[in-house]
Motif scaffolding. Structure first.
Motif, short mmCIF file in Angstrom:
data_model
loop_
_atom_site.label_atom_id
_atom_site.label_comp_id
_atom_site.label_asym_id
_atom_site.label_seq_id
_atom_site.Cartn_x
_atom_site.Cartn_y
_atom_site.Cartn_z
N LYS A 177 -1.75 4.37 15.37
CA LYS A 177 -1.70 5.82 15.15
C LYS A 177 -1.38 6.15 13.69
O LYS A 177 -2.09 6.92 13.03
N SER A 178 -0.30 5.57 13.18
CA SER A 178 0.13 5.89 11.81
C SER A 178 -0.84 5.33 10.77
O SER A 178 -1.05 5.95 9.72
N VAL A 179 -1.45 4.18 11.04
CA VAL A 179 -2.43 3.63 10.11
C VAL A 179 -3.63 4.56 10.01
O VAL A 179 -4.17 4.79 8.91
N THR A 180 -4.04 5.13 11.13
CA THR A 180 -5.14 6.09 11.12
C THR A 180 -4.79 7.30 10.24
O THR A 180 -5.59 7.74 9.41
N ALA A 181 -3.57 7.82 10.42
CA ALA A 181 -3.13 8.97 9.64
C ALA A 181 -3.07 8.65 8.15
O ALA A 181 -3.53 9.42 7.31
N ASN A 182 -2.51 7.49 7.80
CA ASN A 182 -2.39 7.11 6.40
C ASN A 182 -3.75 6.85 5.76
O ASN A 182 -3.95 7.10 4.56
N THR A 183 -4.71 6.38 6.55
CA THR A 183 -6.06 6.17 6.03
C THR A 183 -6.71 7.51 5.70
O THR A 183 -7.37 7.66 4.66
N ILE A 184 -6.54 8.48 6.57
CA ILE A 184 -7.09 9.82 6.31
C ILE A 184 -6.49 10.40 5.03
O ILE A 184 -7.18 11.00 4.21
#
Length: 326
Positions: free
Chosen positions: A44-51
């Motif tokens: 979840k957090s990796v997805t957010a940080n990638t965005i």
């Protein structure tokens, strides 16, 4: 507003390459709240940080996919171009408000920094906007509060300040990474009401990352369920809560305490998530799934469109699997 397509992100470590995100796709619309739920370590957090463009490269690597924001692929932008978007068009609220705030700077300095950097306004105008934002997030006596340091605020008030910092440049997209995790239930309710009020006033789109299904039920429009770096089910709130189709989604809901069922026991999901150094070829939930079939271990299931908003990746949706269910 936002379209994520086939996103793959990995991290090189001494033990090998961790495949943190493995083909994530979803859309976000203006004024919508999309909740991304799943257990710790699902991506979840990796997805957010990638965005947000916050993945350090190396050790991180975007192996594939696109993050389209207003028809611009954020994964292709350089650092200078990203800085023009970060905090202005897209803002993020991080998990721990105390570590997100600089303990050596007054709240006022931290509020106006982004505004003066991106919008080139005068210090007087920036201070006026900062006072306005503190009032919006429900902090009383904002003029005096600007002169105080983070340690002079409670946890709930620090979280409100972090929200004010994220909103001061009036972004179109707000990413909230578990914004209520460290707060008691009373403050949680206040923060969720604040999100709802801000969204009505500004029309901001929100991606809410959480593992708390109670929070999701309060404010989400749609829900994306993540497991082992993949979105395995996505649908609107009613579809996910009342008609979950993936066994993992069903397991998540069964493991939540319910006040309306006095004699029911909690049903934990047995087993552990797969090793993302070497993720399985088939369904990542197969080893823990009570309905697993032979094909589940070997081949990842195709996405099944159940309704206009509800999709699920599960072999149980195949007509040939009905014999297993019966």
């Amino acid at each position: 507003m936002l379209s994520v397509r086939d996103l793959e992100v990995s991290f090189k470590t001494f033990g090998g390459e961790v495949q943190a995100i493995r083909g994530v796709s979803f859309d976000l619309y203006k004024g919508e709240t999309l909740a991304v739920v799943g257990e710790s370590g699902c991506g979840k957090s990796v997805t957010a940080n990638t965005i947000m463009g916050l993945i350090p490269q190396p050790p991180g690597r975007i192996r594939n996919g696109k993050v389209l924001f207003k028809n611009r692929d954020l994964t292709k932008l350089n650092k200078r171009a990203l800085r023009d978007i970060q905090g202005v068009d897209i803002s993020m609220i991080f998990q721990d408000p105390m570590t997100a705030l600089n303990p050596t700077l007054k709240i006022g300095e931290q509020l106006i920094e982004g505004l003066r950097t991106h919008h080139k306004v005068s210090r007087t105008e920036a201070k006026r906007k900062a006072v306005e934002m503190l009032s919006l997030v429900g902090i009383s006596n904002p003029e005096e509060r600007l002169k105080q340091y983070p340690h002079q605020f409670s946890g709930g008030m620090r979280q409100r300040i972090v929200i004010a910092i994220a909103l001061i440049c009036e972004p179109e997209l707000l990413i909230a990474d578990e914004p209520t995790t460290a707060l008691d239930v009373t403050i949680q309710a206040q923060i969720l009401e604040l999100f709802d009020e801000i969204q009505r006033k500004t029309g901001v789109g929100i991606i809410l990352i959480t593992h708390d299904l109670g929070v999701v039920a309060k404010i989400a429009d749609r829900i994306a369920v993540m497991y082992a770096g993949k979105i395995i089910e996505i649908g609107n709130k009613r579809e996910i809560f009342y008609n979950p189709q993936h066994p993992y989604t069903q397991g998540l809901l069964n493991s939540v305490p319910r006040l309306d069922l006095q004699e029911e026991e909690l049903k934990p999901i047995e087993g552990t998530p797969p090793d993302l150094f070497a993720p399985p070829e088939g369904c990542p939930f197969a080893a823990r799934c009570p309905f697993a079939m032979e094909v589940c271990d070997r081949v990842y299931p195709a996405t099944t469109q159940l309704t206009s908003q509800h999709t699920v990746d599960c072999w149980l949706q195949d007509p040939r699997a009905q014999a297993v269910l019966s």
